[in-house]
Design an enzyme around this catalytic site. Structure first.
Site, PDB file in Angstrom:
ATOM      1  N   ASP A  43       4.294   3.152   6.623  1.00  0.00           N
ATOM      2  CA  ASP A  43       3.528   2.923   7.845  1.00  0.00           C
ATOM      3  C   ASP A  43       4.354   2.245   8.927  1.00  0.00           C
ATOM      4  O   ASP A  43       5.407   1.648   8.679  1.00  0.00           O
ATOM      5  CB  ASP A  43       2.326   2.019   7.554  1.00  0.00           C
ATOM      6  CG  ASP A  43       2.745   0.558   7.345  1.00  0.00           C
ATOM      7  OD1 ASP A  43       3.595   0.306   6.468  1.00  0.00           O
ATOM      8  OD2 ASP A  43       2.255  -0.318   8.088  1.00  0.00           O
ATOM      9  N   ARG A  93       0.634   6.669   7.592  1.00  0.00           N
ATOM     10  CA  ARG A  93       0.750   6.780   6.138  1.00  0.00           C
ATOM     11  C   ARG A  93       0.327   8.160   5.646  1.00  0.00           C
ATOM     12  O   ARG A  93       0.754   8.611   4.594  1.00  0.00           O
ATOM     13  CB  ARG A  93      -0.133   5.736   5.431  1.00  0.00           C
ATOM     14  CG  ARG A  93       0.269   4.295   5.650  1.00  0.00           C
ATOM     15  CD  ARG A  93      -0.515   3.394   4.682  1.00  0.00           C
ATOM     16  NE  ARG A  93      -0.451   1.989   5.010  1.00  0.00           N
ATOM     17  CZ  ARG A  93       0.538   1.170   4.650  1.00  0.00           C
ATOM     18  NH1 ARG A  93       1.562   1.639   3.970  1.00  0.00           N
ATOM     19  NH2 ARG A  93       0.503  -0.104   4.972  1.00  0.00           N
ATOM     20  N   LYS A 132       0.812  -1.208   0.000  1.00  0.00           N
ATOM     21  CA  LYS A 132       0.000   0.000   0.000  1.00  0.00           C
ATOM     22  C   LYS A 132       0.846   1.258   0.000  1.00  0.00           C
ATOM     23  O   LYS A 132       0.396   2.319  -0.369  1.00  0.00           O
ATOM     24  CB  LYS A 132      -0.882   0.041   1.269  1.00  0.00           C
ATOM     25  CG  LYS A 132      -1.794  -1.118   1.470  1.00  0.00           C
ATOM     26  CD  LYS A 132      -2.484  -0.955   2.856  1.00  0.00           C
ATOM     27  CE  LYS A 132      -3.172  -2.220   3.225  1.00  0.00           C
ATOM     28  NZ  LYS A 132      -3.628  -2.176   4.635  1.00  0.00           N
ATOM     29  N   GLY A 133       2.079   1.145   0.457  1.00  0.00           N
ATOM     30  CA  GLY A 133       2.877   2.329   0.773  1.00  0.00           C
ATOM     31  C   GLY A 133       3.087   3.295  -0.375  1.00  0.00           C
ATOM     32  O   GLY A 133       3.403   4.462  -0.160  1.00  0.00           O
ATOM     33  N   PHE A 159      13.909   3.499  11.366  1.00  0.00           N
ATOM     34  CA  PHE A 159      12.573   3.186  10.878  1.00  0.00           C
ATOM     35  C   PHE A 159      11.845   4.482  10.556  1.00  0.00           C
ATOM     36  O   PHE A 159      11.710   5.357  11.398  1.00  0.00           O
ATOM     37  CB  PHE A 159      11.780   2.357  11.894  1.00  0.00           C
ATOM     38  CG  PHE A 159      10.604   1.703  11.233  1.00  0.00           C
ATOM     39  CD1 PHE A 159      10.766   0.514  10.544  1.00  0.00           C
ATOM     40  CD2 PHE A 159       9.359   2.304  11.255  1.00  0.00           C
ATOM     41  CE1 PHE A 159       9.695  -0.075   9.885  1.00  0.00           C
ATOM     42  CE2 PHE A 159       8.285   1.721  10.601  1.00  0.00           C
ATOM     43  CZ  PHE A 159       8.449   0.532   9.929  1.00  0.00           C
ATOM     44  N   ASP A 195       7.790   2.524  -2.586  1.00  0.00           N
ATOM     45  CA  ASP A 195       8.024   3.607  -1.628  1.00  0.00           C
ATOM     46  C   ASP A 195       9.452   3.549  -1.094  1.00  0.00           C
ATOM     47  O   ASP A 195      10.153   4.549  -1.060  1.00  0.00           O
ATOM     48  CB  ASP A 195       7.005   3.561  -0.475  1.00  0.00           C
ATOM     49  CG  ASP A 195       6.861   2.173   0.146  1.00  0.00           C
ATOM     50  OD1 ASP A 195       7.535   1.224  -0.315  1.00  0.00           O
ATOM     51  OD2 ASP A 195       6.068   2.038   1.087  1.00  0.00           O
ATOM     52  N   ASP A 221      14.725  -1.759   0.872  1.00  0.00           N
ATOM     53  CA  ASP A 221      15.624  -2.024   1.992  1.00  0.00           C
ATOM     54  C   ASP A 221      16.535  -3.198   1.611  1.00  0.00           C
ATOM     55  O   ASP A 221      17.551  -2.990   0.957  1.00  0.00           O
ATOM     56  CB  ASP A 221      14.768  -2.293   3.232  1.00  0.00           C
ATOM     57  CG  ASP A 221      15.588  -2.346   4.503  1.00  0.00           C
ATOM     58  OD1 ASP A 221      16.196  -1.329   4.862  1.00  0.00           O
ATOM     59  OD2 ASP A 221      15.621  -3.409   5.148  1.00  0.00           O
TER      60      ASP A 221
HETATM   61  P1  IMP Z   1      12.717  -5.039   1.338  1.00  0.00           P
HETATM   62  O1  IMP Z   1      12.081  -6.276   0.762  1.00  0.00           O
HETATM   63  O2  IMP Z   1      13.605  -5.349   2.495  1.00  0.00           O
HETATM   64  O3  IMP Z   1      13.409  -4.208   0.291  1.00  0.00           O
HETATM   65  O4  IMP Z   1      11.560  -4.222   1.997  1.00  0.00           O
HETATM   66  C1  IMP Z   1      10.865  -3.224   1.385  1.00  0.00           C
HETATM   67  C2  IMP Z   1       9.545  -3.040   2.092  1.00  0.00           C
HETATM   68  O5  IMP Z   1       9.700  -3.022   3.515  1.00  0.00           O
HETATM   69  C3  IMP Z   1       8.940  -1.709   1.720  1.00  0.00           C
HETATM   70  O6  IMP Z   1       8.042  -1.843   0.650  1.00  0.00           O
HETATM   71  C4  IMP Z   1       8.245  -1.284   2.995  1.00  0.00           C
HETATM   72  O7  IMP Z   1       6.914  -1.749   2.963  1.00  0.00           O
HETATM   73  C5  IMP Z   1       8.973  -1.971   4.096  1.00  0.00           C
HETATM   74  N1  IMP Z   1       9.899  -1.062   4.778  1.00  0.00           N
HETATM   75  C6  IMP Z   1      11.253  -1.096   4.760  1.00  0.00           C
HETATM   76  N2  IMP Z   1      11.790  -0.128   5.530  1.00  0.00           N
HETATM   77  C7  IMP Z   1      10.753   0.556   6.048  1.00  0.00           C
HETATM   78  C8  IMP Z   1      10.669   1.705   6.931  1.00  0.00           C
HETATM   79  O8  IMP Z   1      11.655   2.298   7.401  1.00  0.00           O
HETATM   80  N3  IMP Z   1       9.405   2.132   7.222  1.00  0.00           N
HETATM   81  C9  IMP Z   1       8.286   1.537   6.733  1.00  0.00           C
HETATM   82  N4  IMP Z   1       8.324   0.469   5.911  1.00  0.00           N
HETATM   83  C10 IMP Z   1       9.549  -0.019   5.562  1.00  0.00           C
HETATM   84 MG    MG Z   2       6.045  -1.266   0.482  1.00  0.00          MG
END
Ligand code: IMP
Ligand code: MG
Length: 188
Positions: free
Chosen positions: A166, A172, A51-52, A159, A107, A110
């Site tokens: 969120d 959000r 959703k982000g 974070f 959005d 990570d």
């Molecule tokens: P990845 O698979 O580790 O790249 O994670 C990406 C997803 O983790 C993003 O789409 C976000 O939904 C969530 N995410 C990662 N870091 C944050 C943060 O600092 N705040 C909120 N959501 C996050």
């Molecule tokens: Mg996301």
């Protein structure tokens, strides 16, 4: 900081504002400009990962004057490292990606595991091209290699919430990106 920017009312759970609405808007306009130049005549599909992504995609789309369409995918967020990067697809594409120019819009990236899975998923449909655009990025946290063609900002390892991001589905709606006060999520 813009000189005439209106003062921001900071939510009490936010420790520090990282990106003001004005900074976000200016960068989103620049990203839209780059995408418009690179994809002129290509009629790309912008695929937002729910959703982000919703405020970012809404603003980005309006910064892209060339013809483009919008679709969404919804996934169950990847949690922990035990699942090997697999995510569950809750909503798949409505348009076929075959022979289309695809831009996956996120959005924040990570570890990269979510988008690694999704780029492989979309690639199976044999798009004409496939690229990634993210508003926020923590490149040093990457666990898999993931080419990112368009990136708004690098962000530190805290974070963060707001502008779509969120914590437990909250925050959000904040018009800025901010660091969530650790007291909100740490046990005391
Ligand atoms: P990845 O698979 O580790 O790249 O994670 C990406 C997803 O983790 C993003 O789409 C976000 O939904 C969530 N995410 C990662 N870091 C944050 C943060 O600092 N705040 C909120 N959501 C996050
Ligand atoms: Mg996301």
């Amino acid at each position: 900081m813009l000189q005439n920017a209106p003062p921001i009312k900071k939510h009490p759970d936010i420790a520090h504002i990282l990106l003001t609405p004005q900074e976000i808007a200016r960068r989103v306009d620049q990203l839209g400009g780059s995408i418009s130049r690179d994809y002129a005549d290509k009629k790309p599909i912008l695929i937002g990962i729910l959703k982000g992504v919703f405020p970012f995609l809404a603003d980005l789309s309006r910064a892209i004057p060339i013809p483009h369409t919008i679709d969404f995918m919804a996934i169950r967020p990847f949690e922990g490292h035990g699942a090997g990067g697999a995510v569950q697809i809750l909503k798949d594409l409505e348009e076929t990606a075959t022979d289309r120019h695809i831009l996956l819009i996120e959005d924040i990236i990570d570890t990269g595991l979510t988008l690694h899975f999704l780029t492989n998923w979309v690639r199976e449909q044999r798009p004409a091209s496939l690229a990634v655009c993210t508003l926020l990025d923590r490149p040093h946290r990457r666990l898999v290699e993931l080419p990112v063609l368009y990136r708004g900002f690098k962000v530190p390892d805290h974070f963060i919430v707001g502008y779509g991001l969120d914590y437990k589905q909250q925050y959000r709606h904040l018009p800025y990106v901010g660091i969530l006060a650790p007291a909100v999520y740490l046990p005391n």
